[in-house]
Write an enzyme that holds these catalytic residues in place. Structure first.
Site, PDB file in Angstrom:
ATOM      1  N   ARG A 110       0.835  -1.207   0.000  1.00  0.00           N
ATOM      2  CA  ARG A 110       0.000   0.000   0.000  1.00  0.00           C
ATOM      3  C   ARG A 110       0.868   1.254   0.000  1.00  0.00           C
ATOM      4  O   ARG A 110       0.577   2.225  -0.686  1.00  0.00           O
ATOM      5  CB  ARG A 110      -0.931  -0.008   1.217  1.00  0.00           C
ATOM      6  CG  ARG A 110      -1.892   1.178   1.265  1.00  0.00           C
ATOM      7  CD  ARG A 110      -2.621   1.275   2.589  1.00  0.00           C
ATOM      8  NE  ARG A 110      -1.718   1.409   3.726  1.00  0.00           N
ATOM      9  CZ  ARG A 110      -1.070   2.522   4.065  1.00  0.00           C
ATOM     10  NH1 ARG A 110      -1.203   3.607   3.344  1.00  0.00           N
ATOM     11  NH2 ARG A 110      -0.286   2.540   5.123  1.00  0.00           N
ATOM     12  N   SER A 128       4.945 -16.329  -0.771  1.00  0.00           N
ATOM     13  CA  SER A 128       3.912 -17.081  -0.070  1.00  0.00           C
ATOM     14  C   SER A 128       4.421 -18.507   0.134  1.00  0.00           C
ATOM     15  O   SER A 128       5.614 -18.721   0.319  1.00  0.00           O
ATOM     16  CB  SER A 128       2.604 -17.041  -0.876  1.00  0.00           C
ATOM     17  OG  SER A 128       1.557 -17.636  -0.155  1.00  0.00           O
ATOM     18  N   TYR A 142      -0.165 -20.543  10.078  1.00  0.00           N
ATOM     19  CA  TYR A 142       0.779 -20.224   9.010  1.00  0.00           C
ATOM     20  C   TYR A 142       0.109 -20.313   7.640  1.00  0.00           C
ATOM     21  O   TYR A 142       0.194 -19.392   6.834  1.00  0.00           O
ATOM     22  CB  TYR A 142       1.981 -21.169   9.068  1.00  0.00           C
ATOM     23  CG  TYR A 142       2.951 -20.982   7.928  1.00  0.00           C
ATOM     24  CD1 TYR A 142       3.817 -19.906   7.910  1.00  0.00           C
ATOM     25  CD2 TYR A 142       2.986 -21.894   6.871  1.00  0.00           C
ATOM     26  CE1 TYR A 142       4.709 -19.723   6.865  1.00  0.00           C
ATOM     27  CE2 TYR A 142       3.875 -21.720   5.821  1.00  0.00           C
ATOM     28  CZ  TYR A 142       4.728 -20.636   5.820  1.00  0.00           C
ATOM     29  OH  TYR A 142       5.604 -20.459   4.776  1.00  0.00           O
ATOM     30  N   LYS A 146      -0.591 -17.370   4.652  1.00  0.00           N
ATOM     31  CA  LYS A 146      -0.065 -17.473   3.292  1.00  0.00           C
ATOM     32  C   LYS A 146      -1.195 -17.541   2.257  1.00  0.00           C
ATOM     33  O   LYS A 146      -1.057 -17.011   1.151  1.00  0.00           O
ATOM     34  CB  LYS A 146       0.880 -18.670   3.179  1.00  0.00           C
ATOM     35  CG  LYS A 146       2.165 -18.483   3.997  1.00  0.00           C
ATOM     36  CD  LYS A 146       2.900 -17.197   3.606  1.00  0.00           C
ATOM     37  CE  LYS A 146       4.231 -17.062   4.296  1.00  0.00           C
ATOM     38  NZ  LYS A 146       5.013 -15.919   3.804  1.00  0.00           N
TER      39      LYS A 146
END
Length: 181
Positions: A110, A128, A142, A146
């Site tokens: 952003r 990822s 986790y 991701k």
């Protein structure tokens, strides 16, 4: 090229590859000594930062750009793993995993995106995991971070269609690296 989690493992290898290709690299990690040594070796800049601190994250892009060139490529690589039964997880650990693996990369994208659009160039790379697209026991927290990062990147690509900023999501499998440092 700004690389988070650059002091070791995937981040260090990524920074080395970009520097070898002629890019100017800005390196971000918590390990000050390793980060500064790598920055000196690669001719880049070191930006020690705790990416769990929202105040640090809020000023990171501005600090990096004030210290050098504008960020044309952002590689959100920093992350932390968590394995174990969800019901046994510490609530604070869950918060930290979501912050580092999902909230921080979203916030950095952003921050950097307006400048990229103004300059007419840029690329966002979010690291990822295959755990974000497949179910593995003991990886609830986790894997969900991701999965969120993967979806964020794929949807952002749709939002940026026709604009001069690209996105890449990298879904890695198991790699022996120390994600906690």
């Amino acid at each position: 090229v700004l690389v988070t989690g650059a002091s070791r493992g995937i981040g260090e290898a990524t920074a080395r590859a970009f520097a070898a290709a002629g890019a100017s690299v800005a390196l971000v990690a918590r390990d000050v000594d390793r980060l500064r040594a790598l920055a000196e070796e690669l001719g880049g800049t070191a930006h020690p930062a705790d990416l769990l601190d929202p105040t640090v994250v809020a000023g990171l892009i501005a600090a990096v750009e004030a210290d050098g060139d504008p960020v044309d490529v952002l590689v959100n690589n920093a992350g932390v793993d968590a394995v174990g039964a969800f019901m046994d997880a510490d609530p604070d650990d869950i918060e930290q995993i979501y912050r580092l693996n999902l909230v921080t990369p979203v916030q950095l994208c952003r921050q950097v995106l307006p400048g990229m659009l103004d300059r007419g160039r840029g690329h966002l790379v979010n690291v990822s995991s295959l755990a974000g697209v497949a179910a593995y026991p003991g990886m609830t927290t986790y894997a969900s971070t991701k999965a969120g990062l993967t979806q964020f990147t794929e949807i952002l690509a749709l939002d940026l269609k026709g604009l001069p900023v690209g996105t890449t999501v990298v879904q890695l499998g198991p790699i022996p690296t120390d994600m906690l440092d």
